[in-house]
Design an enzyme around this catalytic site. Structure first.
Site, short mmCIF file in Angstrom:
data_model
loop_
_atom_site.label_atom_id
_atom_site.label_comp_id
_atom_site.label_asym_id
_atom_site.label_seq_id
_atom_site.Cartn_x
_atom_site.Cartn_y
_atom_site.Cartn_z
N PRO A 10 0.78 -1.20 0.10
CA PRO A 10 -0.15 0.05 0.08
C PRO A 10 0.81 1.24 -0.21
CG PRO A 10 -0.12 -1.06 1.95
CD PRO A 10 0.68 -2.01 1.24
N TYR A 23 11.37 8.39 0.70
CA TYR A 23 11.28 7.33 -0.03
C TYR A 23 11.74 7.50 -1.64
CZ TYR A 23 7.99 5.71 3.27
OH TYR A 23 7.33 5.44 4.64
N ASN A 74 8.02 -5.70 -1.25
CA ASN A 74 8.06 -4.42 -0.43
C ASN A 74 6.64 -4.22 0.19
OD1 ASN A 74 7.97 -2.27 1.20
ND2 ASN A 74 9.13 -1.04 -0.09
N ALA A 77 3.12 -0.83 4.47
CA ALA A 77 2.79 -1.07 6.10
C ALA A 77 2.18 -2.54 6.38
CB ALA A 77 1.64 0.24 6.00
N GLU A 98 12.90 -9.50 1.09
CA GLU A 98 11.89 -8.37 1.70
C GLU A 98 12.70 -7.22 1.45
OE1 GLU A 98 10.79 -8.91 5.71
OE2 GLU A 98 10.21 -6.84 5.92
N HIS A 100 12.72 -2.80 1.92
CA HIS A 100 12.33 -1.65 2.40
C HIS A 100 13.10 -0.36 1.98
CE1 HIS A 100 9.25 -3.54 4.86
NE2 HIS A 100 10.27 -4.20 5.21
N ARG A 107 13.37 4.06 12.34
CA ARG A 107 11.98 4.92 12.48
C ARG A 107 11.10 4.52 13.54
NH1 ARG A 107 9.32 4.85 6.81
NH2 ARG A 107 8.03 6.18 7.76
O1 CA2 Z 1 10.58 1.94 3.62
C1 CA2 Z 1 9.72 1.07 3.18
O2 CA2 Z 1 9.76 0.67 2.06
C2 CA2 Z 1 8.50 0.73 3.73
O3 CA2 Z 1 7.76 -0.76 3.46
C3 CA2 Z 1 7.41 1.97 3.33
C4 CA2 Z 1 5.90 2.05 3.95
C5 CA2 Z 1 5.83 1.93 5.53
O4 CA2 Z 1 4.79 1.75 5.96
C6 CA2 Z 1 7.07 0.68 5.88
O5 CA2 Z 1 7.07 0.91 7.22
C7 CA2 Z 1 8.46 0.93 5.32
C8 CA2 Z 1 5.22 3.15 3.42
C9 CA2 Z 1 5.06 3.18 2.03
C10 CA2 Z 1 4.64 4.63 1.59
O6 CA2 Z 1 4.95 4.93 0.44
C11 CA2 Z 1 4.96 6.30 0.00
C12 CA2 Z 1 5.53 6.56 -1.15
C13 CA2 Z 1 5.68 7.97 -1.40
C14 CA2 Z 1 4.98 9.08 -0.74
C15 CA2 Z 1 4.07 8.66 0.37
C16 CA2 Z 1 4.09 7.21 0.70
#
Ligand code: CA2
Length: 148
Positions: A10, A23, A74, A77, A98, A100, A107
């Protein structure tokens, strides 16, 4: 030739549009386009899928996991919440790496636990979009070791 699945959970559809400081500025399409030639050079093909829905990710793994050699995921959440994703991966017996983008261990504490960590071949964490290339490199190496 092996089929490698690359799954994104997501909100990762927002990559490249928001929060570039956390990101990065590459979109999922950019990331996929960078991975395809790397996989092809090793004689493998990639299938990619992103969903904001847990059930859709579970169904994708059920439907496509059986014919695939390896999963790079990936889970976003869902990493920290989803027993269902874990069970789907175990259910099809798919070797999994996996990824990230961010270093989740720097974090919030709720991001420190992963429901996939102990069933994954390994994790690549904190190297932004480059983490997918690193995971693919590890995947190719692992597949070579399996098949000779
Ligand atoms: O660091 C990662 O790749 C995460 O999987 C990213 C997730 C977060 O919930 C994990 O804890 C770590 C969040 C993805 C949100 O992606 C976005 C990308 C651009 C703008 C906003 C959100």
């Amino acid at each position: 030739m092996a089929r490698i699945l690359v799954l994104h959970g997501p909100n990762l559809n927002l990559l490249g549009t928001r929060e570039p400081g956390l990101y990065g500025s590459m979109s999922l399409t950019d990331i996929h386009q960078a991975l395809v030639p790397l996989a092809a050079a090793a004689g493998h093909v990639l299938d990619t899928f992103q969903s904001n829905h847990e059930g859709a990710l579970v169904e994708y793994i059920q439907q496509h996991g059986v014919g695939a050699a390896l999963l790079i995921i990936n889970p976003g959440a869902y990493t920290h919440t989803s027993v269902a994703l874990r069970d789907a991966i175990l259910g099809v017996g798919l070797p999994t790496i996996e990824v990230h983008l961010s270093n989740v261990h720097q974090r919030e504490p709720f991001r420190h636990h992963s429901y996939l960590a102990d069933i994954a071949l390994g994790q690549v964490i904190g190297f932004g979009h480059h983490g997918y290339s690193l995971a693919l490199q590890a995947a190719c190496h692992w597949l070579t070791q399996q098949t000779g």
